[in-house]
Design a protein around this motif. Structure first.
Motif, PDB file in Angstrom:
ATOM      1  N   ALA A   8       0.843  -1.193   0.000  1.00 32.87           N
ATOM      2  CA  ALA A   8       0.000   0.000   0.000  1.00 32.87           C
ATOM      3  C   ALA A   8       0.881   1.246   0.000  1.00 32.87           C
ATOM      4  O   ALA A   8       1.913   1.278   0.674  1.00 32.87           O
ATOM      5  CB  ALA A   8      -0.914   0.012   1.225  1.00 32.87           C
ATOM      6  N   ILE A   9       0.471   2.242  -0.734  1.00 30.22           N
ATOM      7  CA  ILE A   9       1.154   3.537  -0.781  1.00 30.22           C
ATOM      8  C   ILE A   9       0.273   4.564  -0.095  1.00 30.22           C
ATOM      9  O   ILE A   9      -0.879   4.770  -0.493  1.00 30.22           O
ATOM     10  CB  ILE A   9       1.427   3.983  -2.229  1.00 30.22           C
ATOM     11  N   ILE A  10       0.797   5.205   0.932  1.00 35.23           N
ATOM     12  CA  ILE A  10       0.059   6.275   1.607  1.00 35.23           C
ATOM     13  C   ILE A  10       0.778   7.586   1.307  1.00 35.23           C
ATOM     14  O   ILE A  10       1.900   7.815   1.744  1.00 35.23           O
ATOM     15  CB  ILE A  10      -0.018   6.015   3.120  1.00 35.23           C
ATOM     16  N   GLY A  11       0.117   8.420   0.537  1.00 34.32           N
ATOM     17  CA  GLY A  11       0.705   9.652   0.024  1.00 34.32           C
ATOM     18  C   GLY A  11       1.116   9.450  -1.422  1.00 34.32           C
ATOM     19  O   GLY A  11       2.146   8.827  -1.693  1.00 34.32           O
ATOM     20  N   CYS A  12       0.318   9.930  -2.355  1.00 30.16           N
ATOM     21  CA  CYS A  12       0.557   9.665  -3.783  1.00 30.16           C
ATOM     22  C   CYS A  12       1.023  10.914  -4.516  1.00 30.16           C
ATOM     23  O   CYS A  12       0.603  11.192  -5.648  1.00 30.16           O
ATOM     24  CB  CYS A  12      -0.708   9.109  -4.430  1.00 30.16           C
ATOM     25  N   TYR A  50      -0.328   2.216 -11.737  1.00 31.55           N
ATOM     26  CA  TYR A  50       0.571   1.238 -11.131  1.00 31.55           C
ATOM     27  C   TYR A  50      -0.126   0.087 -10.414  1.00 31.55           C
ATOM     28  O   TYR A  50       0.525  -0.901 -10.063  1.00 31.55           O
ATOM     29  CB  TYR A  50       1.485   1.938 -10.118  1.00 31.55           C
ATOM     30  N   GLY A  51      -1.410   0.204 -10.168  1.00 30.27           N
ATOM     31  CA  GLY A  51      -2.080  -0.766  -9.322  1.00 30.27           C
ATOM     32  C   GLY A  51      -2.536  -2.028 -10.033  1.00 30.27           C
ATOM     33  O   GLY A  51      -2.577  -2.097 -11.266  1.00 30.27           O
ATOM     34  N   THR A  52      -2.882  -3.021  -9.229  1.00 24.65           N
ATOM     35  CA  THR A  52      -3.499  -4.232  -9.754  1.00 24.65           C
ATOM     36  C   THR A  52      -4.911  -3.894 -10.231  1.00 24.65           C
ATOM     37  O   THR A  52      -5.442  -2.811  -9.957  1.00 24.65           O
ATOM     38  CB  THR A  52      -3.561  -5.311  -8.671  1.00 24.65           C
ATOM     39  N   GLU A  53      -5.539  -4.833 -10.934  1.00 25.09           N
ATOM     40  CA  GLU A  53      -6.879  -4.571 -11.467  1.00 25.09           C
ATOM     41  C   GLU A  53      -7.887  -4.275 -10.368  1.00 25.09           C
ATOM     42  O   GLU A  53      -8.826  -3.501 -10.567  1.00 25.09           O
ATOM     43  CB  GLU A  53      -7.350  -5.778 -12.296  1.00 25.09           C
ATOM     44  N   ASP A  54      -7.694  -4.892  -9.218  1.00 21.49           N
ATOM     45  CA  ASP A  54      -8.642  -4.698  -8.117  1.00 21.49           C
ATOM     46  C   ASP A  54      -8.093  -3.760  -7.036  1.00 21.49           C
ATOM     47  O   ASP A  54      -8.552  -3.780  -5.889  1.00 21.49           O
ATOM     48  CB  ASP A  54      -9.017  -6.029  -7.491  1.00 21.49           C
ATOM     49  N   ALA A  55      -7.117  -2.933  -7.388  1.00 17.45           N
ATOM     50  CA  ALA A  55      -6.517  -2.013  -6.416  1.00 17.45           C
ATOM     51  C   ALA A  55      -7.573  -1.075  -5.835  1.00 17.45           C
ATOM     52  O   ALA A  55      -8.466  -0.595  -6.537  1.00 17.45           O
ATOM     53  CB  ALA A  55      -5.407  -1.206  -7.070  1.00 17.45           C
ATOM     54  N   LYS A  56      -7.458  -0.818  -4.536  1.00 19.07           N
ATOM     55  CA  LYS A  56      -8.415   0.040  -3.849  1.00 19.07           C
ATOM     56  C   LYS A  56      -7.835   1.434  -3.638  1.00 19.07           C
ATOM     57  O   LYS A  56      -6.620   1.604  -3.504  1.00 19.07           O
ATOM     58  CB  LYS A  56      -8.801  -0.571  -2.499  1.00 19.07           C
ATOM     59  N   VAL A  57      -8.729   2.404  -3.582  1.00 24.68           N
ATOM     60  CA  VAL A  57      -8.349   3.812  -3.409  1.00 24.68           C
ATOM     61  C   VAL A  57      -8.973   4.339  -2.119  1.00 24.68           C
ATOM     62  O   VAL A  57     -10.157   4.074  -1.833  1.00 24.68           O
ATOM     63  CB  VAL A  57      -8.820   4.654  -4.618  1.00 24.68           C
ATOM     64  N   TYR A  58      -8.171   5.102  -1.366  1.00 21.58           N
ATOM     65  CA  TYR A  58      -8.628   5.630  -0.076  1.00 21.58           C
ATOM     66  C   TYR A  58      -8.223   7.094   0.065  1.00 21.58           C
ATOM     67  O   TYR A  58      -7.251   7.550  -0.542  1.00 21.58           O
ATOM     68  CB  TYR A  58      -7.992   4.853   1.085  1.00 21.58           C
ATOM     69  N   THR A  59      -8.951   7.795   0.917  1.00 21.61           N
ATOM     70  CA  THR A  59      -8.538   9.140   1.338  1.00 21.61           C
ATOM     71  C   THR A  59      -8.195   9.167   2.824  1.00 21.61           C
ATOM     72  O   THR A  59      -7.710  10.176   3.328  1.00 21.61           O
ATOM     73  CB  THR A  59      -9.654  10.174   1.060  1.00 21.61           C
ATOM     74  N   ASP A  60      -8.435   8.066   3.526  1.00 18.12           N
ATOM     75  CA  ASP A  60      -8.148   7.959   4.955  1.00 18.12           C
ATOM     76  C   ASP A  60      -7.276   6.729   5.179  1.00 18.12           C
ATOM     77  O   ASP A  60      -7.704   5.598   4.931  1.00 18.12           O
ATOM     78  CB  ASP A  60      -9.448   7.843   5.751  1.00 18.12           C
ATOM     79  N   PHE A  61      -6.049   6.920   5.659  1.00 22.87           N
ATOM     80  CA  PHE A  61      -5.143   5.793   5.852  1.00 22.87           C
ATOM     81  C   PHE A  61      -5.662   4.818   6.910  1.00 22.87           C
ATOM     82  O   PHE A  61      -5.361   3.618   6.873  1.00 22.87           O
ATOM     83  CB  PHE A  61      -3.738   6.287   6.222  1.00 22.87           C
ATOM     84  N   ARG A  62      -6.456   5.320   7.848  1.00 22.78           N
ATOM     85  CA  ARG A  62      -6.991   4.448   8.889  1.00 22.78           C
ATOM     86  C   ARG A  62      -7.935   3.395   8.292  1.00 22.78           C
ATOM     87  O   ARG A  62      -7.933   2.235   8.705  1.00 22.78           O
ATOM     88  CB  ARG A  62      -7.718   5.270   9.949  1.00 22.78           C
ATOM     89  N   SER A  83       5.233   9.822  11.677  1.00 22.72           N
ATOM     90  CA  SER A  83       5.173   9.012  12.887  1.00 22.72           C
ATOM     91  C   SER A  83       3.795   8.399  13.092  1.00 22.72           C
ATOM     92  O   SER A  83       3.669   7.195  13.331  1.00 22.72           O
ATOM     93  CB  SER A  83       5.559   9.858  14.106  1.00 22.72           C
ATOM     94  N   GLU A  84       2.756   9.207  13.006  1.00 18.14           N
ATOM     95  CA  GLU A  84       1.399   8.715  13.250  1.00 18.14           C
ATOM     96  C   GLU A  84       1.037   7.584  12.297  1.00 18.14           C
ATOM     97  O   GLU A  84       0.522   6.532  12.708  1.00 18.14           O
ATOM     98  CB  GLU A  84       0.388   9.853  13.101  1.00 18.14           C
ATOM     99  N   ILE A  85       1.320   7.782  11.007  1.00 19.44           N
ATOM    100  CA  ILE A  85       0.950   6.772  10.015  1.00 19.44           C
ATOM    101  C   ILE A  85       1.806   5.515  10.174  1.00 19.44           C
ATOM    102  O   ILE A  85       1.307   4.388  10.110  1.00 19.44           O
ATOM    103  CB  ILE A  85       1.083   7.345   8.593  1.00 19.44           C
ATOM    104  N   THR A  86       3.108   5.703  10.409  1.00 21.87           N
ATOM    105  CA  THR A  86       4.001   4.555  10.551  1.00 21.87           C
ATOM    106  C   THR A  86       3.621   3.706  11.751  1.00 21.87           C
ATOM    107  O   THR A  86       3.550   2.465  11.658  1.00 21.87           O
ATOM    108  CB  THR A  86       5.459   5.030  10.674  1.00 21.87           C
TER     109      THR A  86
END
Length: 377
Positions: A8-12, A50-62, A83-86
């Motif tokens: 997963a990539i957080i921050g695109c 870059y994603g797989t065919e079923d890649a999901k998209v989010y606006t909230d890392f939680r 720090s918070e996300i890691t």
């Protein structure tokens, strides 16, 4: 490596698209399955490319972490959220590669390290300059003792006029500073790694806001907005280690200097010296004479063929995923990255107070003893 890792990539934003996503997409054992950004369109564009065919998209890392199914998370957000996300990703049973610097503050970096130890998951910081050919060669020389005892070094991150004008680079609250924490961090990491010395004794720093308020300034990325320029334009530090070795750290986005370069180190040892001023150069004394040698690092040696060469970004991604799948230590250890953050924060503190910052528990000591205690275990 048979296991395929779901990533997963957080921050695109820029660093994700410029380095992480292309290099990860070239790894055979990686699938990019989730993309998160506060700007949904950026996450969608990255997923489509870059994603797989079923890649999901989010606006909230939680929400991304809550949905699960992720092996590895790459954190590519502004410094204040590292720090918070890691910590959240580690606690969600994910291994984490976090962009540099480790965190905005030592306390935040310490929380990341403690979370990695508590969860048993791997944590690494994206100091990709360690993976360059010249860095790898010089590190081997240092490990073999060819430079001897390295007692003086310079960590160089100087730009004449190259202030980043996009994103939040000029926002002190989100980034924690300017060129020192942005590119100075790379030069310092490279230098400490070469010296294999992570025990600072004291730091004296100077921070300058001299050119940032100029309008219509010459700049590689176009004129900056003085109203938005809230960070330093240059910063310098003098670092003394416990064993007496000293490091001069130079960083700038804008500085009237004719010779410049970034993510470079200069090392002076008892047996030889090295610098990256123009390629990798070794100097020393042999048979009563001084010598200089420029190391040839390009592959090939055959006419009309330069050789196949792995980029530093691809090498970083490959070795990081190998560390995960083969259960090895990553090349960039979080304990090392924490010391880089300690020193950077100490330079800012020294500049603010006009006093030297000590790490040894003396009466004037500012640095957090708990962080140093971790390194001494």
């Amino acid at each position: 490596m048979s296991k395929t890792l779901k990533i997963a990539i957080i921050g695109c934003g820029g660093i994700a698209n410029g380095k992480h996503l292309p290099s990860l997409s070239r790894q055979k054992n990686a699938e990019l399955v989730a993309f998160c950004d506060i700007i949904e369109e950026r996450a969608k564009e990255a997923a489509e490319k870059y994603g797989t065919e079923d890649a999901k998209v989010y606006t909230d890392f939680r929400k991304l972490l809550e949905d699960g199914g992720i092996d590895v998370v790459h954190v590519c957000t502004p410094n204040d959220s590292h720090s918070e996300i890691t910590v959240a990703a580690l606690e969600a049973d994910c291994h984490v590669m976090c962009e540099k610097p480790m965190a905005k503050t030592t306390a935040q970096a310490q929380a990341m390290l403690e979370a990695a130890r508590r969860t048993g998951k791997k944590l690494s910081i994206a100091y990709q300059n360690r993976f360059r050919n010249d860095s790898q060669y010089l590190k081997e020389m240092c490990e073999n003792g060819e430079l001897g005892d390295i007692y003086y070094a310079k960590a160089i991150a100087l730009r004449r006029r190259a202030v980043p004008t996009w994103g939040v680079f000029l926002d002190e609250e989100k980034q924690g500073g300017g060129p020192l924490i942005d590119i100075g961090t790379h030069a310092l990491d490279l230098t400490l790694w070469m010296m294999d010395n992570y025990k600072p004794h004291s730091v004296t720093g100077s921070v300058f806001h001299k050119l940032g308020q100029r309008k219509n300034a010459a700049n590689a990325f176009g004129p900056w907005d003085p109203e938005q320029f809230k960070v330093e334009d240059s910063a310098f530090g003098f670092i003394t280690m416990e064993n007496g070795a000293t490091i001069a750290l130079e960083s700038s986005w804008a500085l009237n200097v004719a010779e410049y370069g970034e993510a470079k180190t200069l090392l002076c040892g008892t047996e030889a010296g090295a610098d990256m001023t123009s390629g990798l150069r070794i100097n020393g004394e042999k048979s009563g004479r001084l010598y200089e040698t420029n190391i040839e690092l390009t592959p090939g040696g055959v006419a009309f063929y330069s050789g196949d060469e792995e980029s530093e970004a691809d090498r970083e991604a490959r070795l990081w995923l190998e560390a995960v799948t083969l259960d090895k230590e990553p090349l960039v250890k979080p304990e090392q990255a924490l010391v880089v953050t300690q020193i950077l924060e100490a330079i800012y503190e020294s500049a603010r107070t006009g006093k030297t910052v000590y790490f040894d528990g003396t009466e004037d000591s500012w640095a957090q003893d708990s962080a140093q205690a971790v390194l001494n275990k």
